[in-house]
Scaffold this motif. Structure first.
Motif, PDB file in Angstrom:
ATOM      1  N   SER A 189      34.154 -45.456  -0.728  1.00 37.36           N
ATOM      2  CA  SER A 189      34.994 -46.640  -0.909  1.00 37.36           C
ATOM      3  C   SER A 189      36.264 -46.213  -1.622  1.00 37.36           C
ATOM      4  N   GLY A 191      40.421 -47.291  -2.494  1.00 41.07           N
ATOM      5  CA  GLY A 191      41.459 -48.323  -2.488  1.00 41.07           C
ATOM      6  C   GLY A 191      41.614 -48.972  -3.836  1.00 41.07           C
ATOM      7  N   ARG A 195      40.417 -55.354  -4.840  1.00 42.43           N
ATOM      8  CA  ARG A 195      39.082 -54.787  -4.630  1.00 42.43           C
ATOM      9  C   ARG A 195      38.035 -55.486  -5.496  1.00 42.43           C
ATOM     10  N   SER A 215      39.579 -44.893  -6.879  1.00 42.71           N
ATOM     11  CA  SER A 215      40.401 -46.045  -7.211  1.00 42.71           C
ATOM     12  C   SER A 215      41.103 -45.802  -8.539  1.00 42.71           C
ATOM     13  N   HIS A 247      36.746 -38.894   3.835  1.00 40.33           N
ATOM     14  CA  HIS A 247      36.356 -39.777   4.947  1.00 40.33           C
ATOM     15  C   HIS A 247      35.530 -39.014   5.982  1.00 40.33           C
ATOM     16  N   ILE A 255      34.390 -51.345   2.154  1.00 43.61           N
ATOM     17  CA  ILE A 255      35.667 -51.945   1.747  1.00 43.61           C
ATOM     18  C   ILE A 255      35.373 -53.297   1.101  1.00 43.61           C
ATOM     19  N   SER A 273      42.806 -49.368   4.416  1.00 53.28           N
ATOM     20  CA  SER A 273      41.492 -48.728   4.293  1.00 53.28           C
ATOM     21  C   SER A 273      40.695 -48.841   5.582  1.00 53.28           C
ATOM     22  N   ASP A 276      42.154 -46.412   8.129  1.00 54.69           N
ATOM     23  CA  ASP A 276      41.766 -45.044   7.768  1.00 54.69           C
ATOM     24  C   ASP A 276      40.337 -44.748   8.234  1.00 54.69           C
TER      25      ASP A 276
END
Length: 360
Positions: A189, A191, A195, A215, A247, A255, A273, A276
């Motif tokens: 996860s 981002g 969030r 993050s 990834h 997400i 995200s 991606d």
């Protein structure tokens, strides 16, 4: 034909990064600046910040947009046919000036959001948003809502779905993902904006599988106790190469979104995200929004979870872990969808047509 590009973050910095890496850098965050020339449209990038006091005023009086960029655009000499804003929040003043005849050049913008129906949003759309020559909406949900709820004319509001610079997204052969490799993998996860890591980390306290979060530092992460050794949080900077490598090694992508944060009704959150993940050929579990830019369940590339639903996250992650073949096929479909519809090439082709149509 030439456009001048503005945005709510520095396009100059993005361009310089692209040049520093000898053009081997994903350029989709430049919103067509690197690719529009292939379609006969030159792009000048307006310096993002010059007068800091105007930036400070803009943060307090957001209804007028970015005064620093707009005032300089009006006072400096620039050769362009269209003012192109990659975010509607930059150019509200220019739209007003265009409406009252003080600005001769067309103004277009990428529209990231729509609004709750109330008197303030009606006034805002009537006197500002409707004054753009064109609105390029990132999703059909945003476009349809603006047309149906606020009576914007269809010929002014167009769909323009974003896409990533796909050649930089090198994928592994998902067909080789066996049980041993799954055991060494993790849920990723990554981002910072909007969030809901609180819900996600709660869910993983009862999931016997690794979770890696990338993050910004957040007090929420202090609540992760020693009994949650499967959860790792990284707050240091990663290059784009490093995050795409993560990834590639991940089993699937999570997400978690906080729908309560954006002030708008429909907002294109989590799109970067999601793209991606799709570009890297990964299945996705994602918080459901009012009008998702991409319906991951309809497209067969992931599972939606309701806002704040800890059990829903547990069930969705567990389902992917228990169905590796289906998870792999979700990722394969996601990659194909990017190739067909959500690439920078497709985005630029559509954008070039829309821009040229403005001058007809």
């Amino acid at each position: 034909m030439k456009v001048i590009l503005l945005n709510n973050y520095s396009m100059t910095a993005q361009w310089e990064q692209w040049e520093r890496e000898n053009y081997q850098y994903p350029s989709h965050h430049l919103w067509g600046a690197t690719t529009l020339p292939k379609h006969g449209i030159d792009v000048d990038i307006l310096l993002w910040e010059k007068y800091s006091f105007l930036k400070k005023i803009s943060y307090k009086i957001k209804i007028l947009g970015d005064l620093d960029q707009q005032v300089r655009l009006l006072l400096e000499k620039h050769d362009y046919d269209i003012i192109y804003s990659a975010n509607q929040g930059c150019t509200y003043l220019l739209a007003i000036l265009r409406a009252i005849g003080l600005l001769k050049k067309p103004v277009v913008t990428v529209q990231h959001q729509s609004f709750q129906k109330n008197i303030w949003s009606f006034l805002f759309i009537k006197f500002i948003l409707s004054r753009y020559d064109r609105l390029f909406c990132l999703s059909n949900g945003i476009r349809n809502h603006l047309i149906k709820e606020f009576n914007l004319p269809e010929n002014k509001v167009h769909l323009l779905e974003w896409g990533i610079d796909l050649p930089f997204y090198k994928i592994k052969n998902n067909d080789s993902l066996d049980a041993k490799e799954r055991e060494k993998s993790f849920i990723l996860s990554a981002g910072r904006t909007y969030r809901d890591y609180k819900t996600l980390t709660k869910a993983f306290k009862n999931i016997n599988y690794p979770l890696r979060i990338y993050s910004a530092a957040d007090p929420i992460f202090n609540d992760i106790d020693d009994n949650s050794s499967n959860i790792q949080v990284f707050t240091s900077y990663l290059s784009w190469q490093e995050i795409l490598t993560e990834h590639a090694n991940a089993y699937a992508i999570a997400i978690p979104l906080d729908n309560t944060q954006p002030k708008s009704y429909i907002h294109a959150i989590g799109v970067t995200s999601l793209l991606d993940a799709m570009g890297m050929g990964k299945a996705v579990v994602m918080t459901r929004t009012v009008e998702p830019c991409i319906d991951i369940e309809k497209e067969g590339i992931g599972i939606f979870v309701e806002q704040g639903d800890v059990q829903g996250w547990q069930e969705a992650i567990s389902y992917l872990l228990e169905h590796p073949d289906e998870t792999r096929e979700m990722g394969n479909r996601a990659r194909r969808l990017c190739e067909e519809k959500y690439s920078l090439e497709v985005f630029t082709s559509r954008l070039s047509v829309l821009l040229k149509d403005v001058l007809k």
